[in-house]
Design an enzyme around this catalytic site. Structure first.
Site, PDB file in Angstrom:
ATOM      1  CB  SER A  67      -0.965   0.019   1.185  1.00  0.00           C
ATOM      2  OG  SER A  67      -0.272   0.248   2.395  1.00  0.00           O
ATOM      3  CE  LYS A 104      -2.797   2.271   4.272  1.00  0.00           C
ATOM      4  NZ  LYS A 104      -2.096   1.055   4.597  1.00  0.00           N
TER       5      LYS A 104
END
Length: 149
Positions: A67, A104
Site C-alpha cells: 500500500s 500510511k
C-alpha cells in the site's frame, strides 16, 4: 478497483545495547571512478547511534504489503519507528486502527471538520477516514526506511 486487503507491519524492539562498528567511508562513495584512498578506511560507524535518536522509544518494523509502494516503502523493507516523535501532517506513521497496525501517510487537513485521514501511496488502496468513533491511535513516526537491494 480498490483492494480490500490490509497491509500490516511486524514490529520488533530496537536492541541498542550491542555495538557494531562497521567500516565507514567518510569521504563519500564515488559513483564515477573509485578513489585509491578508499582502500585505507579507518573510521567506523555504529548504525544504532546514527539512526536511533531515542532508543527507549524506537522500534523496527518489517513492512508486509504494497500500500505504500509509490512512497518507495515496499514489502520486506525495515522501518525505524520512533514513538516519541510528535506526528505532523504529511509524516509517514505507523497507526493502530481497529486492532491492527498499518503504515500510511498522515493527513491532518480535515482535523477542523472532525476527522483525519491515513493515505496510502498506491492507487489500488483506499484512503482511510478516521473519526472519533474508531479505535485509533498513532503508534509512531517512521524516521528511516532500510531497503534490501
Amino acid at each position: 478497483m480498490k483492494k480490500e486487503t490490509k497491509d500490516t507491519i511486524i514490529l520488533y524492539s530496537a536492541d541498542v545495547r550491542s555495538i557494531l562498528p562497521l567500516p565507514y567511508a567518510d569521504e563519500g562513495i564515488r559513483c564515477g571512478f573509485p578513489s585509491p584512498a578508499q582502500d585505507y578506511i579507518e573510521q567506523s560507524i555504529d548504525l544504532n547511534k546514527e539512526l536511533i535518536d531515542n532508543p527507549e522509544s524506537t522500534f523496527y518494523g518489517r513492512v508486509v504489503g504494497e500500500s505504500m509502494k509509490d512512497a518507495n516503502i515496499n514489502d520486506g523493507d525495515i522501518l525505524i519507528i520512533d514513538k516519541s516523535k510528535d506526528p505532523q501532517d504529511g509524516d509517514v506513521v505507523v497507526a493502530f486502527l481497529n486492532g491492527e497496525f498499518t503504515v500510511k501517510t498522515l493527513d491532518l487537513s480535515h482535523k477542523e471538520e472532525g476527522y483525519i485521514q491515513l493515505v496510502p501511496a498506491n492507487n489500488e488502496y483506499p484512503t482511510i477516514r478516521i473519526d472519533k468513533e474508531q479505535d485509533f491511535r498513532i503508534w509512531g513516526v517512521v524516521t528511516y526506511n532500510i531497503k534490501k537491494m
